[in-house]
Every structure is written in structure tokens, then in C-alpha cells.
Design a protein around this motif. Sequence first.
Motif, short mmCIF file in Angstrom:
data_model
loop_
_atom_site.label_atom_id
_atom_site.label_comp_id
_atom_site.label_asym_id
_atom_site.label_seq_id
_atom_site.Cartn_x
_atom_site.Cartn_y
_atom_site.Cartn_z
N ARG A 33 -13.62 -127.45 56.32
CA ARG A 33 -12.34 -126.76 57.11
C ARG A 33 -12.27 -125.27 56.58
N VAL A 34 -13.44 -124.72 56.28
CA VAL A 34 -13.25 -123.11 56.02
C VAL A 34 -12.68 -122.28 57.10
N PRO A 35 -12.90 -122.70 58.45
CA PRO A 35 -12.39 -121.96 59.41
C PRO A 35 -10.77 -122.20 59.30
N ALA A 36 -10.36 -123.18 58.97
CA ALA A 36 -8.77 -123.63 58.90
C ALA A 36 -8.13 -122.75 57.87
N ILE A 37 -8.87 -122.90 56.55
CA ILE A 37 -8.66 -121.97 55.42
C ILE A 37 -8.39 -120.48 55.82
N ARG A 38 -9.53 -119.90 56.65
CA ARG A 38 -9.40 -118.45 57.03
C ARG A 38 -8.34 -118.36 57.99
N ASP A 39 -8.07 -119.13 58.69
CA ASP A 39 -6.95 -119.06 59.76
C ASP A 39 -5.64 -119.10 59.00
N GLY A 40 -5.48 -120.17 57.92
CA GLY A 40 -4.16 -120.22 57.41
C GLY A 40 -3.79 -119.12 56.56
N TRP A 240 -21.29 -122.00 55.18
CA TRP A 240 -21.35 -121.16 56.19
C TRP A 240 -21.68 -121.88 57.62
N LEU A 241 -22.30 -122.91 57.68
CA LEU A 241 -22.61 -123.56 58.93
C LEU A 241 -21.57 -123.78 60.07
N ALA A 242 -20.70 -124.22 59.60
CA ALA A 242 -19.54 -124.42 60.61
C ALA A 242 -18.90 -123.21 61.05
N LEU A 243 -18.89 -122.18 60.24
CA LEU A 243 -18.28 -120.79 60.49
C LEU A 243 -19.45 -120.01 61.31
N ALA A 244 -20.55 -120.11 61.17
CA ALA A 244 -21.67 -119.66 61.74
C ALA A 244 -21.65 -119.82 63.25
N MET A 245 -21.35 -121.36 63.57
CA MET A 245 -21.32 -122.11 64.80
C MET A 245 -20.04 -121.09 65.60
N PRO A 358 -24.09 -118.78 48.66
CA PRO A 358 -23.35 -118.47 49.93
C PRO A 358 -22.29 -117.39 50.13
N PRO A 359 -21.63 -117.08 49.07
CA PRO A 359 -20.85 -115.70 49.15
C PRO A 359 -21.69 -114.52 49.60
N LEU A 360 -22.85 -114.36 49.18
CA LEU A 360 -23.68 -113.34 49.59
C LEU A 360 -24.06 -113.52 50.93
N ILE A 361 -24.33 -114.62 51.62
CA ILE A 361 -24.38 -114.61 52.96
C ILE A 361 -23.32 -114.20 53.59
N GLY A 369 -23.58 -110.34 61.20
CA GLY A 369 -23.52 -111.63 61.48
C GLY A 369 -24.02 -112.82 60.63
N ILE A 370 -23.26 -113.99 60.52
CA ILE A 370 -23.67 -115.23 59.69
C ILE A 370 -24.97 -115.57 60.00
N LEU A 371 -25.21 -115.59 61.38
CA LEU A 371 -26.84 -116.23 61.66
C LEU A 371 -27.80 -115.48 61.19
N GLY A 372 -27.67 -114.21 61.32
CA GLY A 372 -28.71 -113.28 60.92
C GLY A 372 -28.88 -113.07 59.35
N ALA A 373 -27.87 -113.39 58.54
CA ALA A 373 -27.69 -113.59 57.22
C ALA A 373 -28.62 -114.66 56.57
N LEU A 374 -28.84 -115.62 57.60
CA LEU A 374 -29.13 -117.08 57.15
C LEU A 374 -30.61 -116.93 56.73
N TRP A 375 -31.20 -115.44 57.35
CA TRP A 375 -32.75 -115.39 56.93
C TRP A 375 -32.96 -115.21 55.46
N ILE A 376 -31.90 -114.88 54.48
CA ILE A 376 -32.22 -114.83 53.34
C ILE A 376 -32.38 -116.20 52.62
N VAL A 377 -31.77 -117.34 53.28
CA VAL A 377 -31.93 -118.64 52.96
C VAL A 377 -33.74 -119.06 53.32
N VAL A 378 -34.13 -118.51 54.32
CA VAL A 378 -35.50 -118.79 54.59
C VAL A 378 -36.35 -118.26 53.34
N ALA A 379 -36.01 -117.07 52.86
CA ALA A 379 -36.84 -116.55 51.69
C ALA A 379 -36.62 -117.51 50.58
#
Length: 401
Positions: A33-40, A240-245, A358-361, A369-379
Motif C-alpha cells: 500500500r505504498v501508493p496509499a501512503i504516498r497519497d495520504g 516498487w513493483l506496485a508503484l511501477a505498475m 530499493p530507495p536507490l531505485i 521512471g521506476i521501470l527503467g530504474a529496475l535495470w539496476i536490479v538485473v545487474a
Amino acid sequence: MNLARNSTITTWRNALFVVFMINGLSFSSWLARVPAIRDGLGISTSEVAALLFTGAIGAVTGLIFSSHVIAWLGQRRTILFFGLLGLVGLAAIGTSAQWLSSYPLALVAIIIAGAGNGIADVAMNVEGSSVEREISRSIMPWFHAFWSFGTVAGAAISAAMSFLGIGIGWHTLVTALALTPVLIFVCRFIPKSSSATQQDETKTTTTFAERLGVWKEPRTLAIGLIALGMAFAEGSANDWLALAMVDGRDFSNGQGALWFGFFTLGMLSGRIGGVYALDRFGRVRVLQYSAGLAFVGLALVILIAHPVVSAAGAVLWGLGSSLGFPVGMSAAADNPRGGAARVSAVATVAYGAFLIGPPLIGYVGAQIGILGALWIVVALISLSFFAAPAAKPPLTTAVNA
């Protein structure tokens, strides 16, 4: 006599299953519920990243001293005290976001939740390694399967709460109140000592200097790299997955929580089947295959917008990320002498990535964009692939390869 002993070990193991599940449910209840935290709180993506990063600093600080806390309090009391602390933090996160709309209070709440859940998690893994030694089999993935089961349940409940329009304040408060008596009850069945017998307790007790010394061992550090890469993959999805979507694919908050559920479903499936895969193929091959699956799944999530393909990618991402951390725990505990300190060291390294990564992402995601930042995870997943040979058991250890 053997029947009574086996019954005690089974009860001990089952109680620990429930503890892992509670920890996972508590953890995912607010992460989904990170999106709800952000919105709240009315904050931006970069401010969400700052919130998570500062909380991670407090949590990692606690993790650094976790082995000494365990040596002081004992594993059972550490699990109970810090598990309850994590539930207090969970309730406070929702309260600060929905009713108080206070960024500073949310920050303190996330520090409390992270420190409580993180230190309890280290103690749980140390306790799990003690169970493994008692039954002479590597079942750590099953403990983590129950943690994943908790995250699946937490994500499902979070999605339902979001779809129903129930605020995060009531959600987290009721969840914390419901889990508290369950945690207190099951901890009664965990032995006071670090193992079921006094003989094993003597064998695994270490001095302060010995606990610090494990940080100089090359194999322990290499195992830490395995866990680090896969924990980064898991932690990035958790945060970040929920927020990335939501932001990258224009999903609703409920759909974002559902995609996180797909990821955790993959995690659960991998951990249930992981013990049998380890029995057949050994640690090194299983870890390398897992890294490959995580690589492919994450690439699909990043590159493909089609919802069916993206959902399949989230499942593969979870499946591939499922075994790195539990296998790292088992490998760290191969030698009973100092096993608790090594498990704590590997867990600390892994959770450094799990919490700080994850905060680095988020910071990078604010730029590209969050989706682009996920390439860090691939490394980082690639790092786990190449470090996998370190998990091979020593020749003198009678543990499944």
C-alpha cells in the motif's frame, strides 16, 4: 523417548512456520500500500524514496548489531520482542498516513517497523538453522515459503482493502491487533535456548570477538553476495513493483497491489518446491537457474506492457528470487560452530540491499521512471549468478549440496 523428542522438534518447527508467516504478512501489509501512503502524505516519488531510505538506515543499523542482540536476549526473546515492535510500527504507519498525514511520524513508524521486523527476521533465520541441524536436512526454503505465504496473504488483503476503499489506517491497525496475540502464543513453543538441547547450545555459543571475526571469512562474504543480489531483487519488488505498475503502466492502486501479489505467488511457489530442487540438483545449480529465471522475468516486466506477459514476468521474477536468501542462510550455517554469527552476517549483508537498495531505485526512478530504474536490479541478479559456487558445502559438512 525418541517419539517425545521428535514431537518437540515438530512443534518447534511448526511454531517457527507461523512466526515466519506473521513477519511476512506484517511486512507486505504496508509495502503493498505504498501508493496509499504516498497519497495520504501527499508526497512525490522522490519523497517516497527518501522515506524508505531513511527508514532503511535505522533498520540496517539494528541489523549490524543483531547477532549481539541475539546473544544477549536469546533467539526466542529477540523474535518476540522485535516482532511485537514491528507490529507497533505497522499500526503507526497507517495512522500517520491516513489520519495524521504526518511525514515525520510516518518516517519514525517505518524506522520502527523496519528495525523490528528486520532484527526479528535475523533471529528467525538463526532459529531455522538450528532446526535444520536437528533434522539434518536443509528446509530453510520452507520457512521462507511461510514468509512468502504471509506476504501473499498480506498483498491479497491489501488489494481487497484498496478495492473496497478502506483506508490504510484501519487496515494496518486491525492487522497489528490481530497478529499480536498469535505471535505471543506461538513463541511459547520455541525453545529458550538456541537449539533443542543443551549440548548443541554449548557447541554453538561464541564470544563477542568470534562473532566479529566471521566478517573476515571469504566464504561468508561470498555467500553474502549471493543473498545480497537476490535480496535486492526481492526488496525492489516489495517496495516498487506496485508503484511501477501504477505510474509506468497507468494501473489503478488495486491493480498495482495485484501485480505485487503475482510476484509473491512466484516467491511462494519457488520456496515450496525449492527443497526438492536442492535435493536433486544441489545448491550451486539451483542458484544459477534461479538467477536466470529472475533475469528473464524482470526483463519482461520492464519491456513488455501486455498485461498477461507482464503478469507472467512478475511471477518469474518472484520464482527466480525465491531461493537466494534461504539457501544463503543454510550455507552460512554449514558449520555449527559460529553458525549463528555467520547467519546473522549474511542476513545483515542481504538486508542491507533489501532495505537500502530499493530507495536507490526510487531516486533513479524519479529521473528516468521506476521501470527503467529496475535495470539496476538485473545487474545485481547477475552478481548472484557468478557468486553461486560459494554456496557449495565444505567437504567436511554432511549437508545436501
